[in-house]
Design a protein around this motif. Structure first.
Motif, PDB file in Angstrom:
ATOM      1  N   GLY A   1     160.365  26.509 -24.975  1.00 48.04           N
ATOM      2  CA  GLY A   1     160.708  25.737 -26.154  1.00 48.04           C
ATOM      3  C   GLY A   1     160.109  26.317 -27.412  1.00 48.04           C
ATOM      4  O   GLY A   1     159.262  27.219 -27.374  1.00 48.04           O
ATOM      5  N   LEU A   2     160.589  25.822 -28.531  1.00 47.78           N
ATOM      6  CA  LEU A   2     160.088  26.204 -29.842  1.00 47.78           C
ATOM      7  C   LEU A   2     159.715  24.924 -30.569  1.00 47.78           C
ATOM      8  O   LEU A   2     160.577  24.104 -30.898  1.00 47.78           O
ATOM      9  N   SER A   3     158.406  24.708 -30.790  1.00 48.08           N
ATOM     10  CA  SER A   3     157.942  23.449 -31.359  1.00 48.08           C
ATOM     11  C   SER A   3     156.655  23.689 -32.137  1.00 48.08           C
ATOM     12  O   SER A   3     155.757  24.383 -31.661  1.00 48.08           O
ATOM     13  N   GLY A   4     156.601  23.142 -33.342  1.00 48.87           N
ATOM     14  CA  GLY A   4     155.374  23.250 -34.130  1.00 48.87           C
ATOM     15  C   GLY A   4     154.956  24.671 -34.418  1.00 48.87           C
ATOM     16  O   GLY A   4     153.768  24.978 -34.485  1.00 48.87           O
ATOM     17  N   GLY A   5     155.926  25.565 -34.588  1.00 55.10           N
ATOM     18  CA  GLY A   5     155.598  26.957 -34.876  1.00 55.10           C
ATOM     19  C   GLY A   5     155.189  27.764 -33.675  1.00 55.10           C
ATOM     20  O   GLY A   5     154.743  28.908 -33.814  1.00 55.10           O
TER      21      GLY A   5
ATOM     22  N   ALA B   1     162.041  36.064 -37.580  1.00 52.64           N
ATOM     23  CA  ALA B   1     163.491  35.920 -37.718  1.00 52.64           C
ATOM     24  C   ALA B   1     164.265  36.988 -36.947  1.00 52.64           C
ATOM     25  O   ALA B   1     165.184  36.660 -36.184  1.00 52.64           O
ATOM     26  N   PRO B   2     163.951  38.275 -37.094  1.00 48.98           N
ATOM     27  CA  PRO B   2     164.694  39.265 -36.296  1.00 48.98           C
ATOM     28  C   PRO B   2     164.455  39.125 -34.801  1.00 48.98           C
ATOM     29  O   PRO B   2     165.367  39.352 -34.004  1.00 48.98           O
ATOM     30  N   ALA B   3     163.245  38.730 -34.408  1.00 50.17           N
ATOM     31  CA  ALA B   3     162.973  38.549 -32.978  1.00 50.17           C
ATOM     32  C   ALA B   3     163.794  37.401 -32.412  1.00 50.17           C
ATOM     33  O   ALA B   3     164.355  37.498 -31.314  1.00 50.17           O
ATOM     34  N   ALA B   4     163.890  36.300 -33.148  1.00 54.75           N
ATOM     35  CA  ALA B   4     164.675  35.156 -32.693  1.00 54.75           C
ATOM     36  C   ALA B   4     166.149  35.521 -32.592  1.00 54.75           C
ATOM     37  O   ALA B   4     166.829  35.179 -31.609  1.00 54.75           O
ATOM     38  N   ALA B   5     166.670  36.229 -33.587  1.00 53.16           N
ATOM     39  CA  ALA B   5     168.075  36.626 -33.562  1.00 53.16           C
ATOM     40  C   ALA B   5     168.362  37.595 -32.422  1.00 53.16           C
ATOM     41  O   ALA B   5     169.405  37.511 -31.758  1.00 53.16           O
ATOM     42  N   ALA B   6     167.433  38.521 -32.171  1.00 54.76           N
ATOM     43  CA  ALA B   6     167.634  39.487 -31.092  1.00 54.76           C
ATOM     44  C   ALA B   6     167.544  38.818 -29.728  1.00 54.76           C
ATOM     45  O   ALA B   6     168.282  39.177 -28.798  1.00 54.76           O
ATOM     46  N   LEU B   7     166.644  37.847 -29.588  1.00 59.25           N
ATOM     47  CA  LEU B   7     166.548  37.112 -28.325  1.00 59.25           C
ATOM     48  C   LEU B   7     167.826  36.324 -28.068  1.00 59.25           C
ATOM     49  O   LEU B   7     168.292  36.245 -26.923  1.00 59.25           O
TER      50      LEU B   7
ATOM     51  N   GLY C   1     169.383  25.860 -23.298  1.00 57.56           N
ATOM     52  CA  GLY C   1     170.206  25.465 -24.433  1.00 57.56           C
ATOM     53  C   GLY C   1     169.422  24.998 -25.646  1.00 57.56           C
ATOM     54  O   GLY C   1     169.641  25.500 -26.763  1.00 57.56           O
ATOM     55  N   PRO C   2     168.477  24.052 -25.503  1.00 58.40           N
ATOM     56  CA  PRO C   2     167.691  23.620 -26.665  1.00 58.40           C
ATOM     57  C   PRO C   2     166.893  24.749 -27.314  1.00 58.40           C
ATOM     58  O   PRO C   2     166.749  24.788 -28.536  1.00 58.40           O
ATOM     59  N   LEU C   3     166.375  25.666 -26.497  1.00 57.06           N
ATOM     60  CA  LEU C   3     165.646  26.798 -27.069  1.00 57.06           C
ATOM     61  C   LEU C   3     166.571  27.658 -27.910  1.00 57.06           C
ATOM     62  O   LEU C   3     166.210  28.093 -29.010  1.00 57.06           O
ATOM     63  N   ARG C   4     167.783  27.896 -27.405  1.00 56.95           N
ATOM     64  CA  ARG C   4     168.727  28.718 -28.163  1.00 56.95           C
ATOM     65  C   ARG C   4     169.075  28.069 -29.494  1.00 56.95           C
ATOM     66  O   ARG C   4     169.181  28.745 -30.525  1.00 56.95           O
ATOM     67  N   GLU C   5     169.241  26.741 -29.502  1.00 57.68           N
ATOM     68  CA  GLU C   5     169.521  26.037 -30.754  1.00 57.68           C
ATOM     69  C   GLU C   5     168.353  26.171 -31.727  1.00 57.68           C
ATOM     70  O   GLU C   5     168.548  26.357 -32.936  1.00 57.68           O
ATOM     71  N   ALA C   6     167.135  26.102 -31.204  1.00 54.40           N
ATOM     72  CA  ALA C   6     165.958  26.228 -32.058  1.00 54.40           C
ATOM     73  C   ALA C   6     165.825  27.652 -32.602  1.00 54.40           C
ATOM     74  O   ALA C   6     165.479  27.851 -33.773  1.00 54.40           O
ATOM     75  N   LEU C   7     166.090  28.647 -31.774  1.00 55.84           N
ATOM     76  CA  LEU C   7     166.008  30.037 -32.222  1.00 55.84           C
ATOM     77  C   LEU C   7     167.000  30.318 -33.343  1.00 55.84           C
ATOM     78  O   LEU C   7     166.726  31.095 -34.261  1.00 55.84           O
ATOM     79  N   ALA C   8     168.163  29.689 -33.274  1.00 53.48           N
ATOM     80  CA  ALA C   8     169.192  29.907 -34.296  1.00 53.48           C
ATOM     81  C   ALA C   8     168.752  29.388 -35.665  1.00 53.48           C
ATOM     82  O   ALA C   8     169.308  29.798 -36.690  1.00 53.48           O
ATOM     83  N   ARG C   9     167.755  28.498 -35.687  1.00 54.23           N
ATOM     84  CA  ARG C   9     167.294  27.942 -36.960  1.00 54.23           C
ATOM     85  C   ARG C   9     166.086  28.683 -37.530  1.00 54.23           C
ATOM     86  O   ARG C   9     165.607  28.352 -38.616  1.00 54.23           O
ATOM     87  N   VAL C  10     165.583  29.672 -36.813  1.00 55.80           N
ATOM     88  CA  VAL C  10     164.407  30.414 -37.284  1.00 55.80           C
ATOM     89  C   VAL C  10     164.810  31.311 -38.448  1.00 55.80           C
ATOM     90  O   VAL C  10     165.785  32.058 -38.377  1.00 55.80           O
ATOM     91  N   GLY C  11     164.075  31.233 -39.520  1.00 51.15           N
ATOM     92  CA  GLY C  11     164.348  32.078 -40.683  1.00 51.15           C
ATOM     93  C   GLY C  11     163.086  32.263 -41.488  1.00 51.15           C
ATOM     94  O   GLY C  11     161.996  31.801 -41.120  1.00 51.15           O
TER      95      GLY C  11
END
Length: 458
Positions: A20-24, A54-60, A129-139
């Motif tokens: 998961g991605l939570s609280g940074g 951001a690039p790491a999240a997009a690449a993942l 699925g929830p992790l992927r949604e969270a990664l898409a919001r990383v910027g």
């Protein structure tokens, strides 16, 4: 091992909690794996900062998209969690497309990591699925806290539910990983494009496949042609590069690797496309055609058929310690083997998933995929049939470089090119592919018999 086999075509991934991605904090939960200290149920590899969030999240996300896609005859498919290897100074995440024709790897290098390495080894990480949604919001430019495996921070911020996934893992997926290391070890750098030219080329690719195309150097960039030319790289199914498009805003360069193309031969070839990102590399390796997965290429057959290389692989494999670069010269000294035998042993280890190949560094790296070499051998019917022919006395040499192989379909004549391993055959397989899909069973059987005779004569 990174994946535990079940009694059937499925594999089981077992995690203490979902990633998961939570609280940074980006917490990646691990399944069972092999580490430098031995097998572990949930290895803990790294904790610290991911300095290029951001690039790491997009690449993942791109890596996850490849794992869930069938590029040939698209249809819904189960998701397969990426394999992650910690080599000490970097994290490598790998996945294969469901159709077996695209391999993706994300190398997160030392300059993008700021933290502590707790262990080196290989495992699977949960991508849900929830992790992927969270990664898409990383910027933005803020770094992320990263934990690969369980630590106190991950336990307090992520859901504590145990997760088990049973996912079909087809044989062609395992065979594809084995084939890939052998194929890419023969690649060379063919082109390097700066950011502007890389963006122009990738965004200009046709949306729909138009058969086999070739990317040839044109000034500072590349252009597509229908025929190979000097320096050309094969590009079949350009849509298979589409997971690179969201990464172009972070790109610094594009490098293209492949075997030497012959201007007089338009037979499709594999190729590797590497996007340089800040502190990272995102690599896509494409099979010769969208309809061809790597599993059927037959590149591993020669390595699997060599008894000496198999014995040497046991010695060399015991010396590996999850190095980011495997140095053949150093291994030769430590193993007491010459360099030729060490390279053959590394090829053998590649067929067992124990080493990968990095085209950017032109070097093998150590990792442990979740299957034994005997399983790869069993998945290759040509090799199985060749051993039956060799062991059953169906191969006879009529002269030093010529063998007659007797099968139920009649006699096939195998002719070697001098003292080399190169050979031709009179069977329909050889006539159709001319060695382009690996040796036929008759050539393999003749090589086995010839090698055994040479060993007995020493």
């Amino acid at each position: 091992m990174a994946i535990t086999a079940t009694a059937g075509p499925a594999q089981t991934y077992s995690y203490r909690r979902p990633s998961g991605l939570s609280g940074g904090l980006l917490g990646l939960s691990t399944s069972g794996g092999t580490t430098a200290a031995g097998p572990q149920a949930h290895p803990y590899f790294f904790s610290g900062l991911l300095t290029q969030a951001a690039p790491a999240a997009a690449a993942l996300l791109g890596l996850a998209d490849v794992a869930q896609t069938r590029y040939h005859r698209p249809m819904p498919t189960a998701f397969r969690d990426p394999v992650v290897t910690c080599n000490g100074d970097r994290l490598r995440l790998e996945s294969f497309s469901a159709c077996g024709g695209v391999y993706a790897r994300l190398d997160v290098l030392q300059q993008a990591l700021d933290g502590e390495v707790h262990e080196r080894g290989t495992t699977n990480v949960d991508v849900n699925g929830p992790l992927r949604e969270a990664l898409a919001r990383v910027g933005g430019a803020d770094p992320l806290h990263l934990a690969v495996g369980a630590d106190e921070l991950a336990v307090t911020t992520l859901d504590g539910a145990v997760v088990e996934k049973k996912v079909p893992l087809p044989d062609r997926w395992l065979r594809g990983f084995a084939e890939l290391q052998v194929i890419t070890a023969g690649f060379d750098l063919r082109a390097e494009l700066a950011k502007a030219e890389a963006v122009r080329f990738l965004r200009g690719l046709p949306q729909a496949a138009r058969g086999t195309m070739w990317a040839v150097p044109a000034g500072r960039g590349l252009r597509l042609t229908s025929r190979p030319a000097p320096g050309a790289v094969c590009l079949s199914g350009p849509d298979r590069l589409r997971t690179m498009l969201p990464l172009l805003r972070f790109a610094r360069a594009l490098r293209v690797y492949g075997p030497a193309a012959s201007p007089g031969d338009a037979s499709p070839l594999s190729s590797a496309w590497e996007l340089e990102l800040p502190g990272m590399r995102y690599v896509l390796t494409l099979s010769p055609e969208p309809s061809r997965g790597f599993s059927g290429e037959g590149a591993v057959l020669d390595a699997l058929a060599t008894d000496q290389a198999a014995d040497d692989a046991e010695i060399v494999g015991a010396l590996l310690d999850f190095e980011p670069r495997v140095e053949p010269d150093l291994l030769a000294d430590r193993a007491g083997l010459d360099l030729v035998r060490v390279r053959a042993a590394l090829t053998q280890l590649g067929t067992a998933g124990r080493v990968g190949y990095d085209t950017a560094e032109a070097a093998f790296f150590h990792r442990e995929l979740p299957y034994a070499p005997e399983r790869v051998t069993a998945l290759n019917p040509r090799l199985r049939d060749a051993r039956a022919l060799a062991d059953g006395g169906h191969v006879r040499f009529t002269e030093p470089g010529v063998a007659v192989v007797t099968t139920g379909g009649g006699e096939r004549r195998v002719r070697f090119a001098g003292d080399t391993q190169e050979a031709s055959c009179t069977c329909p397989w050889w006539v159709e592919y001319r060695g382009g899909r690996g040796p036929c069973k008759h050539v393999l059987a003749a090589r086995m018999v010839r090698d055994r005779r040479a060993e007995a004569a020493r």
